[in-house]
Motif scaffolding. Structure first.
Motif, mmCIF file in Angstrom:
data_model
loop_
_atom_site.group_PDB
_atom_site.id
_atom_site.type_symbol
_atom_site.label_atom_id
_atom_site.label_comp_id
_atom_site.label_asym_id
_atom_site.label_seq_id
_atom_site.Cartn_x
_atom_site.Cartn_y
_atom_site.Cartn_z
ATOM 1 N N GLY A 180 0.841 -1.205 0.000
ATOM 2 C CA GLY A 180 0.000 0.000 0.000
ATOM 3 C C GLY A 180 0.872 1.249 0.000
ATOM 4 O O GLY A 180 0.653 2.187 -0.770
ATOM 5 N N HIS A 181 1.881 1.266 0.860
ATOM 6 C CA HIS A 181 2.802 2.406 0.897
ATOM 7 C C HIS A 181 3.593 2.483 -0.414
ATOM 8 O O HIS A 181 3.794 3.565 -0.966
ATOM 9 C CB HIS A 181 3.795 2.283 2.052
ATOM 10 N N ALA A 182 4.021 1.324 -0.880
ATOM 11 C CA ALA A 182 4.810 1.312 -2.119
ATOM 12 C C ALA A 182 3.979 1.865 -3.279
ATOM 13 O O ALA A 182 4.490 2.573 -4.143
ATOM 14 C CB ALA A 182 5.283 -0.105 -2.428
ATOM 15 N N TYR A 183 2.698 1.579 -3.249
ATOM 16 C CA TYR A 183 1.804 2.040 -4.323
ATOM 17 C C TYR A 183 1.803 3.570 -4.396
ATOM 18 O O TYR A 183 2.031 4.160 -5.452
ATOM 19 C CB TYR A 183 0.410 1.503 -4.025
ATOM 20 N N THR A 184 1.547 4.217 -3.248
ATOM 21 C CA THR A 184 1.539 5.687 -3.214
ATOM 22 C C THR A 184 2.861 6.231 -3.756
ATOM 23 O O THR A 184 2.889 7.151 -4.572
ATOM 24 C CB THR A 184 1.385 6.205 -1.758
ATOM 25 N N THR A 185 3.941 5.650 -3.276
ATOM 26 C CA THR A 185 5.259 6.163 -3.653
ATOM 27 C C THR A 185 5.548 5.927 -5.129
ATOM 28 O O THR A 185 6.127 6.789 -5.802
ATOM 29 C CB THR A 185 6.326 5.489 -2.762
ATOM 30 N N ILE A 186 5.151 4.769 -5.633
ATOM 31 C CA ILE A 186 5.428 4.450 -7.039
ATOM 32 C C ILE A 186 4.617 5.354 -7.970
ATOM 33 O O ILE A 186 5.127 5.810 -9.001
ATOM 34 C CB ILE A 186 5.176 2.947 -7.312
ATOM 35 N N ILE A 187 3.384 5.653 -7.610
ATOM 36 C CA ILE A 187 2.608 6.572 -8.454
ATOM 37 C C ILE A 187 3.312 7.938 -8.473
ATOM 38 O O ILE A 187 3.509 8.539 -9.530
ATOM 39 C CB ILE A 187 1.168 6.766 -7.943
ATOM 40 N N ALA A 188 3.694 8.413 -7.286
ATOM 41 C CA ALA A 188 4.339 9.731 -7.218
ATOM 42 C C ALA A 188 5.652 9.720 -8.010
ATOM 43 O O ALA A 188 5.968 10.675 -8.722
ATOM 44 C CB ALA A 188 4.595 10.110 -5.762
ATOM 45 N N ASP A 189 6.382 8.628 -7.913
ATOM 46 C CA ASP A 189 7.641 8.519 -8.652
ATOM 47 C C ASP A 189 7.389 8.557 -10.160
ATOM 48 O O ASP A 189 8.125 9.196 -10.918
ATOM 49 C CB ASP A 189 8.345 7.213 -8.269
ATOM 50 N N THR A 190 6.326 7.900 -10.577
ATOM 51 C CA THR A 190 5.976 7.888 -12.001
ATOM 52 C C THR A 190 5.666 9.314 -12.470
ATOM 53 O O THR A 190 6.152 9.762 -13.515
ATOM 54 C CB THR A 190 4.758 6.965 -12.220
ATOM 55 N N LEU A 191 4.879 10.040 -11.674
ATOM 56 C CA LEU A 191 4.539 11.421 -12.045
ATOM 57 C C LEU A 191 5.791 12.290 -12.085
ATOM 58 O O LEU A 191 5.973 13.108 -12.995
ATOM 59 C CB LEU A 191 3.541 12.017 -11.048
ATOM 60 N N LEU B 137 6.576 4.912 -21.654
ATOM 61 C CA LEU B 137 6.468 3.901 -20.598
ATOM 62 C C LEU B 137 7.565 4.092 -19.551
ATOM 63 O O LEU B 137 7.466 3.577 -18.435
ATOM 64 C CB LEU B 137 6.570 2.506 -21.242
ATOM 65 N N TYR B 138 8.584 4.847 -19.923
ATOM 66 C CA TYR B 138 9.732 5.028 -19.027
ATOM 67 C C TYR B 138 9.345 5.450 -17.599
ATOM 68 O O TYR B 138 9.857 4.892 -16.627
ATOM 69 C CB TYR B 138 10.718 6.039 -19.647
ATOM 70 N N PRO B 139 8.446 6.406 -17.422
ATOM 71 C CA PRO B 139 8.119 6.807 -16.038
ATOM 72 C C PRO B 139 7.588 5.653 -15.194
ATOM 73 O O PRO B 139 7.787 5.626 -13.992
ATOM 74 C CB PRO B 139 7.032 7.875 -16.223
ATOM 75 N N VAL B 140 6.932 4.690 -15.847
ATOM 76 C CA VAL B 140 6.381 3.552 -15.108
ATOM 77 C C VAL B 140 7.428 2.439 -14.980
ATOM 78 O O VAL B 140 7.562 1.814 -13.934
ATOM 79 C CB VAL B 140 5.120 3.000 -15.816
ATOM 80 N N MET B 141 8.164 2.180 -16.064
ATOM 81 C CA MET B 141 9.135 1.074 -16.072
ATOM 82 C C MET B 141 10.512 1.601 -16.488
ATOM 83 O O MET B 141 10.982 1.315 -17.599
ATOM 84 C CB MET B 141 8.679 -0.015 -17.045
ATOM 85 N N PRO B 142 11.159 2.350 -15.607
ATOM 86 C CA PRO B 142 12.393 3.017 -16.035
ATOM 87 C C PRO B 142 13.517 2.060 -16.453
ATOM 88 O O PRO B 142 14.182 2.307 -17.459
ATOM 89 C CB PRO B 142 12.799 3.858 -14.820
ATOM 90 N N ALA B 143 13.706 0.978 -15.712
ATOM 91 C CA ALA B 143 14.851 0.110 -16.023
ATOM 92 C C ALA B 143 14.627 -0.641 -17.336
ATOM 93 O O ALA B 143 15.513 -0.698 -18.194
ATOM 94 C CB ALA B 143 15.092 -0.858 -14.876
ATOM 95 N N VAL B 144 13.430 -1.171 -17.494
ATOM 96 C CA VAL B 144 13.130 -1.931 -18.710
ATOM 97 C C VAL B 144 13.222 -1.015 -19.938
ATOM 98 O O VAL B 144 13.794 -1.377 -20.968
ATOM 99 C CB VAL B 144 11.726 -2.564 -18.605
ATOM 100 N N CYS B 145 12.680 0.188 -19.832
ATOM 101 C CA CYS B 145 12.675 1.084 -20.999
ATOM 102 C C CYS B 145 14.083 1.567 -21.330
ATOM 103 O O CYS B 145 14.395 1.809 -22.498
ATOM 104 C CB CYS B 145 11.714 2.251 -20.770
ATOM 105 N N THR B 146 14.908 1.685 -20.310
ATOM 106 C CA THR B 146 16.296 2.050 -20.591
ATOM 107 C C THR B 146 16.966 0.922 -21.381
ATOM 108 O O THR B 146 17.724 1.167 -22.324
ATOM 109 C CB THR B 146 17.049 2.343 -19.271
ATOM 110 N N LYS B 147 16.656 -0.325 -21.035
ATOM 111 C CA LYS B 147 17.210 -1.460 -21.796
ATOM 112 C C LYS B 147 16.751 -1.397 -23.254
ATOM 113 O O LYS B 147 17.523 -1.615 -24.180
ATOM 114 C CB LYS B 147 16.724 -2.791 -21.200
ATOM 115 N N ILE B 148 15.474 -1.101 -23.449
ATOM 116 C CA ILE B 148 14.943 -1.050 -24.816
ATOM 117 C C ILE B 148 15.621 0.093 -25.582
ATOM 118 O O ILE B 148 16.061 -0.083 -26.724
ATOM 119 C CB ILE B 148 13.404 -0.867 -24.822
ATOM 120 N N SER B 149 15.727 1.236 -24.940
ATOM 121 C CA SER B 149 16.314 2.379 -25.661
ATOM 122 C C SER B 149 17.800 2.125 -25.957
ATOM 123 O O SER B 149 18.292 2.515 -27.008
ATOM 124 C CB SER B 149 16.109 3.686 -24.888
ATOM 125 N N ASN B 150 18.497 1.418 -25.051
ATOM 126 C CA ASN B 150 19.885 1.067 -25.350
ATOM 127 C C ASN B 150 19.959 0.185 -26.592
ATOM 128 O O ASN B 150 20.799 0.397 -27.463
ATOM 129 C CB ASN B 150 20.534 0.315 -24.178
#
Ligand code: MSP
Length: 653
Positions: free
Chosen positions: A24-35, A461-474
């Motif tokens: 639940g806490h992670a959810y709040t933080t992950i949404i804010a991180d995405t924004l 998609l990067y704001p939601v999945m930063p590591a995966v999208c960095t792999k794709i962009s590489n």
């Protein structure tokens, strides 16, 4: 969110340090991180705040029950939040603690300003007080107009001196604010709830306490050292003290907040008290207060006190952090509740991520490797595939507003349309057929189209999945940043020619749940401990129980324990599974047959008397390392507890 000036201030709630982080806490933080990540990528000067809320009686008691100083305890738990966010690569700019000196100074300054503006007055708080629970209860909650709804003891009318904030004076101003700012509270249905509540009438708010000590003291010139600020007053101020309010004002140009992200349980504090405090301080009001729903387990809100929490670290370790992020944001419409299940998570990974996204990259690697030695050239994409490009951009154009309206699940849904366009194009134009027919240019253009779609999708998609999208962009030889966001999403640019390298599959298929579920418990009745015959030949009383000497009594080790975790044993009508701190390194696990009279919630953070030197026994397959003292008569059972809080492990006798 609306984008009116080029600064964006995004906040999470500050987390209480009497709990460890769950999803639940992670959810709040992950949404804010995405924004925050989206905000930075789109070129806004962004300040992302998170932190911990450390004052109040609850924290003071939790520390006492563990035999720690309140500060040491708060330090410890605050660090567990910070560590988790660091492990999760949460891109916060500041981690505030309400025990920070600057915060306390800022909160005191705010108190003074509100007082000077005539919004704070001193009076007497009158109410029904339960001494045992140290809590005031409104008359409407009392049992038979007199008894404490928590413990059943008679309450007394107590008068306590308190400072009050004139909340009632802000009723009309608040209503005008909601009215003039239709999206100040998101989702909009929540705004209506708030309006109805405020229309019902607001009472002045007691904003200081004298019954405990662990809080921000009033400014010295008030000369009232027994008062500490009400924890919510102190906590809400974090949003401005973090920017330097009351100290150096360093980052106050980020105010007002673009969005305060919160859970629906704390909406009233943010949508009523906070704007009223800000009006009193003469500061502008936040642009948006966005309230999300709860993560539940079997329909119940997840919380430590219910013992039904899911550990975000375990989920991220097992399934991948970005996959977990995607799942949380895609699975539940913002504002609604969501039930956590591994099955739903696995479905999202295998289907949306594996089949639609990962597979598209694999197809591109296959096609470009087979026909063009990995080279991807976009020169002729528009010549052959303009219709597809138009469709892709029509979807991309819809995205930003969806994010600003906090419709993140729809944002992700819409973002998947370009992937469908890409997968369909491959099936329809069939590069292998094009190659057979000698249409090399068209086949290369198709690869260029697929690469462009993958690139554009990975930017958004990067704001939601930063590591995966960095792999794709590489793999696609470009960098995700404000410039690629501008050229490929806002504009319709394609990729430069590049050689695609092979990458390992991004989303290997998952066949089975990767986390152990709670072990099923068998349904056997709880075995009654055999009444031991007195082994000594001492006198017996008429009820057959042997009289013993004091030394025999002291063979029993009785200790005060604090219940630090409590959960229901599924499928058992009688048992609760408790972890009881008896002052040792690890809490003891105690299986107690008290569920008919106490819920897990009732037991959590309470003190009990523990027989600490019983041989461990197994009940329904679970180890029990102690027994709790309780008394049972025709009216039921009640726990025997110390009259006042005592350090866990204190000897009884
Ligand atoms: N300390 C206050 C907030 C003060 S903000 C000035 C507080 N802390 S909390 O730790 O209890 O909760 C923090 C956030 O976690 C809240 O937004 C709350 O809604 C969220 N969640 C706690 N349990 C949750 C779920 N089971 N599901 C989703 N979010 C939940 O309240």
């Amino acid at each position: 969110m609306s984008s009116c000036h080029n600064k964006a201030y995004i906040t999470t709630p500050i987390y209480y340090v009497n709990d460890i982080a769950h999803i639940g806490h992670a959810y709040t933080t992950i949404i804010a991180d995405t924004l925050a990540r989206y905000s930075r990528m789109s070129g806004l000067d962004t300040f992302f705040l998170t932190g911990t809320d450390e004052h109040g009686q609850k924290i003071e008691e939790a520390a006492k029950a563990r035999g720690k100083t309140t500060q040491a305890y708060a330090d410890e738990i605050s660090a567990t939040f910070k560590d988790l966010w660091d492990e999760f690569d949460i891109s916060y700019d500041k981690f505030i603690r309400t025990t920070d000196e600057d915060h306390k100074k800022g909160a005191q300054k705010a108190f003074t300003v509100m007082y000077d503006n005539g919004d704070i007055y001193k009076d007497v708080y009158k109410g029904h007080y339960c001494i045992s629970c140290e809590t005031f209860f409104p008359a409407s909650q009392l049992v038979d107009d007199e008894f404490c709804p928590e413990c059943g003891k008679p309450t007394t009318i107590v008068e306590e001196e308190s400072y009050f904030f004139k909340l009632s004076a802000y009723q009309d101003k608040l209503l005008a604010w909601y009215d003039e700012n239709p999206d100040c509270i998101l989702p909009k249905s929540k705004r209506n709830e708030v309006i109805r509540f405020v229309e019902g009438g607001l009472h002045d708010l007691s904003i200081t306490r004298t019954s405990f000590d662990w809080g921000v003291k009033l400014p010295e010139n008030f000369n009232d050292p027994k008062h500490v600020m009400y924890v919510w007053l102190d906590a809400l101020m974090n949003y401005i003290t973090a920017l330097g309010y009351g100290t150096d004002d360093k980052d106050m140009d980020f105010w007002p907040a673009r969005v305060h992200l919160i859970g629906k349980d704390i909406l009233r504090f943010h949508a009523i008290y906070w704007p009223a405090f800000l009006m009193s301080l003469g500061l502008p009001l936040p642009k948006h207060i966005a309230a999300h729903g709860w993560w539940t387990r079997d329909g119940e809100k997840m919380s430590k006190s219910k013992g039904n929490v899911v550990d975000p670290r375990a989920v991220a370790d097992a399934y991948g952090l970005d996959n977990f992020r995607y799942f949380m944001l895609r699975e539940v419409p913002f504002g609604g509740d969501g039930d956590f299940s591994q099955k739903a998570l696995i479905d999202r990974i295998n289907s949306d991520l594996g089949n639609d996204l990962g597979n598209l990259l694999n197809r591109l690697i296959g096609m470009s490797g087979k026909y063009f030695e990995g080279t991807v050239d976009s020169a002729n994409v528009a010549k052959y595939y303009q219709a597809e490009l138009d469709e892709v951009h029509a979807s991309l154009d819809k995205l930003e507003p969806l994010l600003y309206e906090m419709q993140i699940h729809r944002y992700l849904e819409e973002l998947w349309r370009p992937l469908t366009v890409a997968n369909k194009a491959i099936d329809m134009y069939q590069p292998w057929t094009l190659m057979k027919e000698g249409k090399e240019e068209e086949a290369m253009a198709l690869n260029g189209l697929i690469a462009a779609i993958l690139a554009k999708v990975s930017v958004m998609l990067y704001p939601v999945m930063p590591a995966v999208c960095t792999k794709i962009s590489n793999a696609l030889h470009f960098t995700i940043d404000n410039s690629s966001w501008n050229s490929m999403v806002k504009d319709t640019k394609l990729l430069d020619t590049f050689v695609l390298e092979k990458v390992d599959p991004l989303f290997p298929r998952i066949e089975e749940p990767l986390l152990k579920q709670a072990e099923p418990v068998d349904q056997k009745e709880v075995p009654k401990p055999e009444a031991k015959k007195a082994e000594t030949k001492n006198d017996t009383k008429e009820d057959g129980i042997a009289l013993i000497g004091i030394d025999q009594f002291f063979q029993t080790s009785l200790k005060v324990g604090t219940v630090v975790k409590a959960e229901e044993v599924p499928k058992s009508k009688k048992l609760l599974l408790l972890q009881v701190d008896v002052g040792e390194e690890q809490p003891r696990q105690v299986v107690a047959g008290i569920k008919e009279w106490y819920s897990a919630d009732d037991m959590l953070n309470t003190q009990v008397c523990v027989v600490a030197n019983l041989k461990p026994a197994k009940l329904m397959g679970m180890l029990s390392e102690g027994m709790l003292l309780a008394a049972k008569d025709g009216d039921g059972l009640c726990m025997i507890r110390p009259e006042k809080p005592k350090t866990a492990g204190t000897k009884i006798g």
